[in-house]
Design a protein around this motif. Structure first.
Motif, PDB file in Angstrom:
ATOM      1  N   LYS A  81     -15.712   6.497  -4.015  1.00 37.15           N
ATOM      2  CA  LYS A  81     -14.981   5.384  -4.616  1.00 37.15           C
ATOM      3  C   LYS A  81     -14.492   4.362  -3.590  1.00 37.15           C
ATOM      4  O   LYS A  81     -13.938   3.326  -3.962  1.00 37.15           O
ATOM      5  CB  LYS A  81     -13.769   5.925  -5.384  1.00 37.15           C
ATOM      6  CG  LYS A  81     -14.105   6.774  -6.590  1.00 37.15           C
ATOM      7  CD  LYS A  81     -14.539   5.896  -7.745  1.00 37.15           C
ATOM      8  CE  LYS A  81     -14.692   6.683  -9.022  1.00 37.15           C
ATOM      9  NZ  LYS A  81     -15.050   5.808 -10.165  1.00 37.15           N
ATOM     10  N   CYS A 127     -13.164  10.338  -2.847  1.00 35.15           N
ATOM     11  CA  CYS A 127     -12.612   9.174  -2.151  1.00 35.15           C
ATOM     12  C   CYS A 127     -13.715   8.396  -1.439  1.00 35.15           C
ATOM     13  O   CYS A 127     -13.744   7.155  -1.474  1.00 35.15           O
ATOM     14  CB  CYS A 127     -11.559   9.616  -1.131  1.00 35.15           C
ATOM     15  SG  CYS A 127      -9.955  10.046  -1.836  1.00 35.15           S
ATOM     16  N   THR A 158       0.834  -1.185   0.000  1.00 39.47           N
ATOM     17  CA  THR A 158       0.000   0.000   0.000  1.00 39.47           C
ATOM     18  C   THR A 158       0.875   1.243   0.000  1.00 39.47           C
ATOM     19  O   THR A 158       1.736   1.399   0.857  1.00 39.47           O
ATOM     20  CB  THR A 158      -0.908   0.018   1.239  1.00 39.47           C
ATOM     21  OG1 THR A 158      -1.740  -1.132   1.211  1.00 39.47           O
ATOM     22  CG2 THR A 158      -1.775   1.262   1.254  1.00 39.47           C
ATOM     23  N   ILE A 214     -12.067   4.907  -1.409  1.00 42.39           N
ATOM     24  CA  ILE A 214     -10.615   5.055  -1.300  1.00 42.39           C
ATOM     25  C   ILE A 214     -10.275   5.598   0.089  1.00 42.39           C
ATOM     26  O   ILE A 214     -10.756   6.666   0.469  1.00 42.39           O
ATOM     27  CB  ILE A 214     -10.075   6.007  -2.378  1.00 42.39           C
ATOM     28  CG1 ILE A 214     -10.370   5.444  -3.774  1.00 42.39           C
ATOM     29  CG2 ILE A 214      -8.585   6.246  -2.206  1.00 42.39           C
ATOM     30  CD1 ILE A 214     -10.050   6.397  -4.910  1.00 42.39           C
ATOM     31  N   LEU A 269      -8.268   9.838  -9.253  1.00 36.61           N
ATOM     32  CA  LEU A 269      -9.142   9.063  -8.376  1.00 36.61           C
ATOM     33  C   LEU A 269     -10.092   8.159  -9.151  1.00 36.61           C
ATOM     34  O   LEU A 269     -10.836   7.388  -8.552  1.00 36.61           O
ATOM     35  CB  LEU A 269      -9.945   9.998  -7.466  1.00 36.61           C
ATOM     36  CG  LEU A 269      -9.119  10.802  -6.455  1.00 36.61           C
ATOM     37  CD1 LEU A 269     -10.008  11.802  -5.714  1.00 36.61           C
ATOM     38  CD2 LEU A 269      -8.419   9.888  -5.466  1.00 36.61           C
ATOM     39  N   ASN A 284      -6.762   3.522  -7.067  1.00 38.63           N
ATOM     40  CA  ASN A 284      -7.440   3.442  -5.772  1.00 38.63           C
ATOM     41  C   ASN A 284      -6.470   3.431  -4.585  1.00 38.63           C
ATOM     42  O   ASN A 284      -6.839   3.044  -3.477  1.00 38.63           O
ATOM     43  CB  ASN A 284      -8.342   2.211  -5.712  1.00 38.63           C
ATOM     44  CG  ASN A 284      -7.564   0.911  -5.794  1.00 38.63           C
ATOM     45  OD1 ASN A 284      -6.352   0.905  -5.970  1.00 38.63           O
ATOM     46  ND2 ASN A 284      -8.271  -0.203  -5.680  1.00 38.63           N
ATOM     47  N   ARG A 285      -5.230   3.873  -4.798  1.00 40.63           N
ATOM     48  CA  ARG A 285      -4.296   3.966  -3.679  1.00 40.63           C
ATOM     49  C   ARG A 285      -4.789   5.030  -2.694  1.00 40.63           C
ATOM     50  O   ARG A 285      -5.374   6.039  -3.102  1.00 40.63           O
ATOM     51  CB  ARG A 285      -2.891   4.313  -4.181  1.00 40.63           C
ATOM     52  CG  ARG A 285      -2.181   3.185  -4.904  1.00 40.63           C
ATOM     53  CD  ARG A 285      -0.834   3.638  -5.433  1.00 40.63           C
ATOM     54  NE  ARG A 285      -0.977   4.699  -6.425  1.00 40.63           N
ATOM     55  CZ  ARG A 285       0.056   5.396  -6.926  1.00 40.63           C
ATOM     56  NH1 ARG A 285       1.278   5.153  -6.497  1.00 40.63           N
ATOM     57  NH2 ARG A 285      -0.152   6.332  -7.824  1.00 40.63           N
ATOM     58  N   PRO A 286      -4.568   4.836  -1.396  1.00 41.81           N
ATOM     59  CA  PRO A 286      -5.047   5.785  -0.393  1.00 41.81           C
ATOM     60  C   PRO A 286      -4.352   7.135  -0.520  1.00 41.81           C
ATOM     61  O   PRO A 286      -3.278   7.245  -1.119  1.00 41.81           O
ATOM     62  CB  PRO A 286      -4.722   5.099   0.933  1.00 41.81           C
ATOM     63  CG  PRO A 286      -3.588   4.183   0.613  1.00 41.81           C
ATOM     64  CD  PRO A 286      -3.839   3.689  -0.787  1.00 41.81           C
ATOM     65  N   CYS A 287      -4.985   8.161   0.071  1.00 39.62           N
ATOM     66  CA  CYS A 287      -4.509   9.532  -0.098  1.00 39.62           C
ATOM     67  C   CYS A 287      -4.339  10.235   1.246  1.00 39.62           C
ATOM     68  O   CYS A 287      -4.994   9.890   2.231  1.00 39.62           O
ATOM     69  CB  CYS A 287      -5.502  10.345  -0.937  1.00 39.62           C
ATOM     70  SG  CYS A 287      -5.780   9.692  -2.601  1.00 39.62           S
TER      71      CYS A 287
END
Length: 331
Positions: free
Chosen positions: A97, A94, A27, A99, A73, A77-80
């Motif tokens: 989606k 987010c 991740t 996220i 976005l 779908n990587r976290p922010c």
């Protein structure tokens, strides 16, 4: 004029070969700064080109630093990591989606003229869950190990609150007859989809249908003026029966001087506050143990800019808030 980029060798950029490699099989947090145009304009005006909190979170999470216009976005779908309500559209996307995100803003306690402490909330604008002192202790000891655990438990609370956990006390102020309303800002309501003035006007009208008490509004003024006469200073005058707010941290400040607070939106002090306006004559006020437990918990969810460079910050947020789902509150 030459605009220099960040040169820290640990920092990864979304278009670099190294950044692409680290996205495989783990991740990777995307730490989203303001746009390149804003960055350049800030630099020309002698201001910092990069948001230091976003840069430090990129280092601390071993993540990817990027300017706003590079955030995708729809297909990624990587976290922010975001800071400030200017990122509200991204936060809504987010949530839509699914996220995960971390949100950075002003801390709950310990700040004076300089904002030293900053809250980091997982999947929300504020830390909305509650954990007891015992549960926080267990989770951090199990998740961080003895050394890091001891540092947090021995040093953090005194640095923020000015006293040890055992010496912590809640002040008791005299209560009067008036209702103090701390209204939301339009900046906050842009996120929740409403008009702050209209909301406040309707809130006051509703309060007047429930009680005959006089209603006073504490308008938001500049930071220096707020610090010269704080919410707590105002409540200590003995004129007030309770405080009513939407999601301001004034609710926590109110409880800490012995004044009941009513919160009507997603708020870190919700578990210490009344949440039903119709109970305004006899609002809920928590017992001392619950207050101290919750204040300790929130103190573990706020960090200095320097601390954000450490993986311990990311791990602490995941340990304490990692199971939190977004509160998609809308007006």
């Amino acid at each position: 004029m030459t605009i220099k980029p960040i040169t820290d060798p640990r920092l990864k950029y979304p278009n670099s070969e190294k950044a692409m490699r680290v996205t495989n099989n783990q991740t990777v947090w995307r730490c989203v700064d303001w746009g390149s145009d804003k960055a350049e304009e800030r630099f020309k005006r002698g201001k910092n080109r990069h948001d230091p909190y976003i840069v430090n979170m990129a280092l601390g999470t071993n993540g990817v630093y990027m300017n706003d216009e590079l955030l995708d976005l729809e297909n990624d779908n990587r976290p922010c990591v975001f800071r400030g309500l200017g990122k509200s559209p991204h936060i809504h996307k987010c949530i839509e989606k699914g996220i995960p995100f971390m949100y950075i803003d002003t801390g709950y306690f310990g700040n004076g003229l300089r904002k030293q402490w900053h809250r980091v909330a997982f999947n929300n604008l504020q830390t909305l869950n509650h954990l007891s002192y015992v549960e926080v202790r267990k989770r951090l000891l199990d998740g961080l190990g003895q050394k890091n655990f001891k540092d947090i438990f021995n040093n953090r609370f005194p640095k923020i609150m000015g006293c040890s956990y055992d010496d912590f006390k809640v002040e008791e102020c005299e209560r009067g007859d008036k209702i103090l309303v701390v209204p939301p800002s339009q900046k906050v309501f842009n996120h929740f989809g409403g008009d702050a003035k209209e909301y406040t006007d309707k809130l006051i009208e509703k309060i007047k249908t429930i009680t005959d008490r006089k209603v006073e509004v504490r308008e938001k003024v500049g930071r220096s003026e707020r610090l010269n006469f704080t919410v707590q200073d105002q409540l200590k005058t003995g004129e007030y029966h309770c405080l009513v707010t939407f999601n301001s941290i004034a609710s926590i400040e109110s409880v800490l001087v012995g004044m009941p607070a009513i919160v009507l939106g997603p708020n870190a002090g919700e578990c210490l506050s009344e949440t039903k306006l119709e109970n305004i004559e006899e609002p809920y006020y928590p017992d001392f143990d619950k207050i101290r437990n919750h204040i300790f918990y929130l103190s573990c969810c706020q960090f200095t800019s320097e601390e954000m460079q450490s993986i311990i910050t990311k791990r602490t947020i995941e340990i304490l808030q990692g199971n939190q789902k977004p509160n998609n509150f809308k007006l």
